[in-house]
Structure formats: C-alpha cells, structure tokens
Design a protein around this motif. Structure first.
Motif, PDB file in Angstrom:
ATOM      1  N   VAL A 222       0.843  -1.189   0.000  1.00 58.10           N
ATOM      2  CA  VAL A 222       0.000   0.000   0.000  1.00 58.10           C
ATOM      3  C   VAL A 222       0.882   1.245   0.000  1.00 58.10           C
ATOM      4  O   VAL A 222       1.987   1.244   0.562  1.00 58.10           O
ATOM      5  N   LYS A 224       0.670   5.786  -0.032  1.00 59.83           N
ATOM      6  CA  LYS A 224      -0.124   7.028   0.014  1.00 59.83           C
ATOM      7  C   LYS A 224       0.395   7.953  -1.080  1.00 59.83           C
ATOM      8  O   LYS A 224       1.561   8.335  -1.064  1.00 59.83           O
ATOM      9  N   ASN A 226       1.043  11.276  -3.263  1.00 58.41           N
ATOM     10  CA  ASN A 226       1.130  12.712  -2.970  1.00 58.41           C
ATOM     11  C   ASN A 226       0.142  13.474  -3.858  1.00 58.41           C
ATOM     12  O   ASN A 226      -0.520  12.892  -4.723  1.00 58.41           O
ATOM     13  N   THR A 274      -3.949  -3.132  -0.309  1.00 59.94           N
ATOM     14  CA  THR A 274      -4.489  -1.989   0.435  1.00 59.94           C
ATOM     15  C   THR A 274      -5.502  -2.365   1.511  1.00 59.94           C
ATOM     16  O   THR A 274      -5.749  -1.582   2.429  1.00 59.94           O
ATOM     17  N   LYS A 276      -8.515  -2.459   0.950  1.00 62.50           N
ATOM     18  CA  LYS A 276      -9.714  -1.682   0.609  1.00 62.50           C
ATOM     19  C   LYS A 276     -10.705  -2.556  -0.165  1.00 62.50           C
ATOM     20  O   LYS A 276     -10.314  -3.428  -0.938  1.00 62.50           O
TER      21      LYS A 276
END
Length: 291
Positions: A222, A224, A226, A274, A276
């Motif tokens: 996973v 994040k 920008n 993730t 998710k």
C-alpha cells in the motif's frame, strides 16, 4: 437491480468479488460471456440474445473485457448502451484506452507528464528515433501489448535496432519510450472509481526484471499518493472518460509520469495490498448513477 458482469470466466478474482459485493447489497448479479451474445440490430429495437433468452431486463453492466476480445466485447457493450443500460465504462472509452498511441496523444494534450515517447510508421532510421527519446536504454512497447507482454528494455543501440527491426518485420506497431532509471523497477497503480482514487499500491519488479506486473513476480504494498500523483490519476481518468480505471505511473525526478490507463483493472492485487473493498466501491458507483 439486475446487474450483468461481462466476463469470460466467473471464477476470476475480480469477477467473483464483484458478484459477492453486488449480492451483499441485494442486487441480482449475472456473469455473461460476451462472446456468446447475439446482437440483434433492428430499427428502434436493439436487443441481445444469450442462452435462449433476451437480455431486456438488465439495469447495469460491468464490462470486464479482455484485450484479445476488444472488438466483439465492445460491440456487446455498445449494444447495451443502445438499449439504455448503464455501464461503468463505455465502449468508446475502452477502445480509446486500448490504443496506447491515441491515449498518449490525448493525455499529453491535457498536460499530463509521461516518459518521452516516439512513434513512427515503421521507420528504418532507428538512430533518429532513439535520439528523440535520449538514446538507450529505452523501452519498446507494442501498441497492442497488455500485462507487460510486448514490452522490451533495450539497453544498447544494437539491441533496440534488433527489436525494432523484428517488430517492423512482423508489421507490429511499437512505441519507443525513454527509460526512467530512478524509478528502479517500481511503479504506482492508482485505482479510480467515479473520478476519485479509492486505493493505491506501489509495485516493485523482482530482481533482474524491469516490469513490475504482479503476475510476473512483482510485489505490491500500500502507498499514500502525494498531491501531484493524485492529480495525474484523476486527470487521466477524466481525459479518457474512464470513471473506473487503473492508472499506472512512475515516480521520477520531474514528478509523476503516466505509463498507462487500464479500462478493466484487476482487483486482486490492489485489494490485497491496500485492504480496501474496491469491488464495493464499483457497485455503489452504479447505485449512485444508474437512472
């Protein structure tokens, strides 16, 4: 709702997950092989016949059309569109995304960064082609390639010349792209649903391999994104009119560079990396937008 998933294999992870989430939300889900559909074209009454019945009860479709069946698969999607059935991805958008050259032209027009790319009509002046992208190493990609197939890293002029001559001899059209060394065999995959990034992972190629595709031994974790990476993913989705798509990018010294936009992205890698529930996001997208 009656939701049809256009897929040739009901056992594929992505298809099975969409069935599971659709049923969890109370919908009737059916998996239909697009290649077994008969398209009946008649004045003001387009219909589809499948397994001894007419598909005139369908509210929405989720196309999972493989690259090898793009022509007929998109004809089936188009027929559903003519029947006023909601689709998560339109036939035109799938066709547009499958043509790498057309996609790059459209994406560059809206100001999305990408590796410098050159395309010619079977040019024999390979020295000039290589000079346009900054000389080897270079990436050579078949226009019709998918999942890392038809993608070659040429580390010298002689290697590039051999590959391009082979492709030209087969009348297989190819793009030549600059090699982004600082990416170090890794790329980013952002999964976009309804124009928003709902999950992102970083894929790393295994040792000695430059392609990060998971089924080629790559690993995923996973990540994040920008602001610049999020902006590229969402802008690419809008530019190609793909509300549901996978956007692949490289991290470079000059910011995120777009590699490809996939109109039928796989869910297994991104959901595993993730945690998710991407399949649920796709079903709820249909619920919000099907009129």
């Amino acid at each position: 709702m009656n939701i049809v998933i256009l897929s040739r294999n009901a056992n594929l992870y992505s298809t099975a997950r969409l069935v599971e989430e659709g049923e969890n939300r109370g919908h009737l889900i059916e998996v239909i092989d697009p290649l077994k559909c008969d398209l009946i074209i008649e004045k003001e009454k387009p219909t589809i016949f499948y397994n001894d019945r007419y598909l005139d009860y369908v509210d929405a479709i989720i196309p999972r059309i493989g690259a090898s069946v793009t022509f007929f698969g998109c004809a089936v999607v188009r027929q559903f569109e003519m029947m006023n059935v909601f689709t998560t991805v339109t036939s035109d958008a799938i066709i547009r995304s499958r043509d790498k050259l057309r996609s790059f032209q459209r994406l560059s027009k809206v100001g999305i960064g990408m590796p410098k790319t050159v395309f010619t009509n079977y040019s024999r002046d390979i020295e000039r082609m290589l000079a346009h992208v900054g000389n080897p190493p270079v990436i050579i990609k078949l226009l019709e390639g998918t999942q890392g197939l038809g993608v070659v890293l040429a580390e010298s002029k002689n290697a590039a010349k051999s590959v391009l001559e082979a492709f030209n001899g087969l009348q297989a059209r190819a793009l030549v792209q600059e090699y982004i060394a600082e990416a170090k065999g890794a790329d980013l995959r952002a999964l976009v649903v309804e124009g928003h990034v709902v999950g992102a992972m970083k894929r790393q190629a295994e040792e000695g391999e430059f392609r990060s595709n998971l089924h080629r031994g790559g690993t995923a974790r996973v990540v994040k994104l920008n602001d610049a990476e999020l902006k590229v993913a969402m802008k690419a989705s809008r530019a190609l009119k793909l509300p549901v798509c996978g956007v692949d990018m490289l991290q470079s010294s000059r910011g995120p560079l777009l590699l490809e936009v996939n109109s039928t992205p796989g869910l297994e890698g991104i959901e595993s990396a993730t945690g998710k529930n991407i399949a649920k996001s796709i079903i709820t997208y249909i619920e919000r937008n099907r009129h």
